[in-house]
Design an enzyme around this catalytic site. Structure first.
Site, PDB file in Angstrom:
ATOM      1  N   HIS A 232      42.148  45.663  43.437  1.00 57.44           N
ATOM      2  CA  HIS A 232      42.481  44.929  42.564  1.00 57.44           C
ATOM      3  C   HIS A 232      41.354  44.026  42.078  1.00 57.44           C
ATOM      4  O   HIS A 232      40.076  44.305  42.556  1.00 57.44           O
ATOM      5  CB  HIS A 232      43.613  44.054  42.999  1.00 57.44           C
ATOM      6  CG  HIS A 232      42.990  43.130  44.340  1.00 57.44           C
ATOM      7  ND1 HIS A 232      42.617  43.526  45.294  1.00 57.44           N
ATOM      8  CD2 HIS A 232      42.802  41.713  44.297  1.00 57.44           C
ATOM      9  CE1 HIS A 232      42.335  42.627  46.199  1.00 57.44           C
ATOM     10  NE2 HIS A 232      42.484  41.488  45.454  1.00 57.44           N
TER      11      HIS A 232
ATOM     12  N   HIS B 231      40.148  40.997  41.849  1.00 55.56           N
ATOM     13  CA  HIS B 231      39.876  39.664  42.240  1.00 55.56           C
ATOM     14  C   HIS B 231      38.453  39.789  42.577  1.00 55.56           C
ATOM     15  O   HIS B 231      38.003  40.806  43.049  1.00 55.56           O
ATOM     16  CB  HIS B 231      40.499  39.025  43.601  1.00 55.56           C
ATOM     17  CG  HIS B 231      41.830  38.438  43.272  1.00 55.56           C
ATOM     18  ND1 HIS B 231      42.862  38.262  44.213  1.00 55.56           N
ATOM     19  CD2 HIS B 231      42.431  38.042  42.029  1.00 55.56           C
ATOM     20  CE1 HIS B 231      43.831  37.666  43.513  1.00 55.56           C
ATOM     21  NE2 HIS B 231      43.564  37.477  42.281  1.00 55.56           N
TER      22      HIS B 231
ATOM     23  N   ASP C 130      36.267  38.890  44.957  1.00 52.24           N
ATOM     24  CA  ASP C 130      35.600  39.323  46.265  1.00 52.24           C
ATOM     25  C   ASP C 130      35.816  40.758  46.648  1.00 52.24           C
ATOM     26  O   ASP C 130      35.767  41.220  47.499  1.00 52.24           O
ATOM     27  CB  ASP C 130      36.288  38.443  47.522  1.00 52.24           C
ATOM     28  CG  ASP C 130      37.781  38.390  47.647  1.00 52.24           C
ATOM     29  OD1 ASP C 130      38.149  38.790  46.695  1.00 52.24           O
ATOM     30  OD2 ASP C 130      38.122  38.387  48.276  1.00 52.24           O
ATOM     31  N   HIS C 131      36.626  41.498  45.690  1.00 50.86           N
ATOM     32  CA  HIS C 131      37.006  42.796  45.815  1.00 50.86           C
ATOM     33  C   HIS C 131      36.307  43.701  44.690  1.00 50.86           C
ATOM     34  O   HIS C 131      35.780  45.056  45.174  1.00 50.86           O
ATOM     35  CB  HIS C 131      38.357  43.176  45.851  1.00 50.86           C
ATOM     36  CG  HIS C 131      39.064  42.571  46.982  1.00 50.86           C
ATOM     37  ND1 HIS C 131      39.439  43.353  47.941  1.00 50.86           N
ATOM     38  CD2 HIS C 131      39.455  41.257  47.280  1.00 50.86           C
ATOM     39  CE1 HIS C 131      40.149  42.512  49.033  1.00 50.86           C
ATOM     40  NE2 HIS C 131      40.014  41.230  48.471  1.00 50.86           N
TER      41      HIS C 131
ATOM     42  N   HIS D 147      50.699  40.666  44.629  1.00 50.55           N
ATOM     43  CA  HIS D 147      49.303  39.892  44.711  1.00 50.55           C
ATOM     44  C   HIS D 147      48.539  39.767  43.297  1.00 50.55           C
ATOM     45  O   HIS D 147      48.297  38.724  43.051  1.00 50.55           O
ATOM     46  CB  HIS D 147      48.455  40.387  45.873  1.00 50.55           C
ATOM     47  CG  HIS D 147      47.191  39.514  46.038  1.00 50.55           C
ATOM     48  ND1 HIS D 147      47.285  38.332  46.874  1.00 50.55           N
ATOM     49  CD2 HIS D 147      45.958  40.154  45.916  1.00 50.55           C
ATOM     50  CE1 HIS D 147      45.777  37.918  47.099  1.00 50.55           C
ATOM     51  NE2 HIS D 147      45.292  38.656  46.398  1.00 50.55           N
TER      52      HIS D 147
ATOM     53  N   ASP E 225      44.609  43.509  49.463  1.00 50.72           N
ATOM     54  CA  ASP E 225      45.268  42.329  49.577  1.00 50.72           C
ATOM     55  C   ASP E 225      46.804  42.585  49.568  1.00 50.72           C
ATOM     56  O   ASP E 225      47.361  41.450  49.461  1.00 50.72           O
ATOM     57  CB  ASP E 225      44.682  41.180  48.826  1.00 50.72           C
ATOM     58  CG  ASP E 225      43.221  40.749  49.242  1.00 50.72           C
ATOM     59  OD1 ASP E 225      42.856  41.518  50.060  1.00 50.72           O
ATOM     60  OD2 ASP E 225      42.924  39.903  48.588  1.00 50.72           O
TER      61      ASP E 225
ATOM     62  N   HIS F 222      40.755  42.092  54.552  1.00 49.56           N
ATOM     63  CA  HIS F 222      40.403  40.750  55.061  1.00 49.56           C
ATOM     64  C   HIS F 222      40.498  40.778  56.546  1.00 49.56           C
ATOM     65  O   HIS F 222      41.540  41.646  56.892  1.00 49.56           O
ATOM     66  CB  HIS F 222      41.009  39.635  54.389  1.00 49.56           C
ATOM     67  CG  HIS F 222      40.534  39.243  52.975  1.00 49.56           C
ATOM     68  ND1 HIS F 222      39.475  38.626  52.672  1.00 49.56           N
ATOM     69  CD2 HIS F 222      41.148  39.551  51.953  1.00 49.56           C
ATOM     70  CE1 HIS F 222      39.208  38.826  51.267  1.00 49.56           C
ATOM     71  NE2 HIS F 222      40.411  39.261  50.657  1.00 49.56           N
TER      72      HIS F 222
END
Length: 319
Positions: free
Chosen positions: A115, A117, A119-120, A171, A194, A233
């Site tokens: 996805h 975001h 941090d990905h 998400h 996530d 995570h």
């Protein structure tokens, strides 16, 4: 007082460098609180030391190397043993990925982005510049460097392995899980970003309880039960503390929580899980179970899913 002032000056200097290097329209939102994250919180998380050392899972036809990143993220290097062709999942730290690819002597051909975001997906552009010719997969126009848009149940090859894209919106609206398996199905793993965590699930930033129910209890739960689960995570202990709150009499939760705490005390990862294990202790995959519905004061799965997510959003575990 002087030390605090020096710290603030250092952080502001760092943030100025970031703002000059990355114009505002290129910055990704911070995933945990995407509308409210401060630049300072992003900087602190970026500078945080990685939380584990590398670890490796050797399956019959596939090697999965866990690459910890930021404060609690996992990147994954997936290697087809027969051809040494490799893919990386969510390469937020491209330098670490390239270093590992060289040390493992494999050929990186593919990026599997779950996805958009920060941090990905924030490492995609740099990794694509460092390794020309990469196929960058995803299902969201907000994903940088994406050149292969994948759809639900679309299949493609990674060496001799088969990659099956699974749409799991909630998400984020474009979230994809990647089910990777050998042709004989003796080796099976799903990379869930996530959507599904060990003992938990992601927040419903861009979706509904109905969508998360479909993702967890229909799409992912339909995979073979011995499929290994690799999530985005290291949230396992906190997730299981909430699972214990939901089902305090569950032996499966108590055993998994004790196991996870022991590993985390040694700074070891609690990944992977399996679909079978998640069905035994993850409350978000157990919303059809009477004891979980009783906790939620509900009689149907969707209402239970909604209650659990809202309660978990503000849950403060007793350690």
């Amino acid at each position: 007082g002087l030390n605090c002032l020096q710290h603030v000056i250092t952080c502001r200097s760092f943030l100025l460098q970031v703002s000059l290097k990355f114009p505002a329209n290129r910055l990704r939102p911070f995933p945990l609180r995407p509308k409210h994250a401060s630049p300072l919180s992003l900087a602190v998380r970026t500078l945080a030391m990685t939380h584990d050392s590398h670890s490796t899972e050797e399956l019959e036809h596939m090697t999965v190397k866990l690459l910890p990143a930021l404060s609690d993220n996992y990147m994954y290097l997936i290697v087809d043993k027969a051809t040494k062709e490799a893919a990386v999942v969510d390469p937020v730290n491209p330098e670490e990925v390239v270093s590992t690819v060289k040390s493992e002597n494999v050929k990186l051909t593919t990026v599997l982005t779950t996805h958009h975001h920060w941090d990905h997906a924030n490492g995609n552009e740099k990794l694509a510049s460092m390794v020309p010719g990469l196929t960058v997969c995803g299902n969201d126009d907000r994903i940088g460097a994406m050149n292969k848009r994948v759809k639900h149940n679309e299949q493609f090859k990674l060496g001799n392995l088969v990659v099956n894209a699974l749409e799991t919106p909630c998400h984020t609206s474009g979230h994809i899980c990647y089910y990777v398996h050998s042709q004989d199905l003796k080796t099976k793993a799903v990379f869930t970003g996530d959507t599904l965590f060990v003992g938990g699930c992601g927040r419903f930033f861009e979706g509904t309880p109905e969508q998360m129910y479909h993702a967890l209890c229909e799409v992912l739960a339909s995979l073979p039960e011995d499929t290994q689960v690799y999530c985005g995570h290291e949230y396992t202990v906190n997730n299981l503390l909430y699972a214990q709150h939901v089902e305090p009499g569950s032996q499966a939760v108590q055993e998994k929580l004790a196991w996870a705490k022991a590993l985390r005390e040694k700074n070891l990862p609690t990944i992977p899980s399996t679909i079978s294990q998640e069905l035994s202790f993850n409350p978000f995959m157990r919303v059809n179970v009477a004891s979980v519905q009783h906790h939620a004061g509900a009689t149907d799965a969707i209402s239970t899913m909604r209650f659990l997510r809202e309660e978990k959003n503000s849950f403060k575990p007793k350690m």
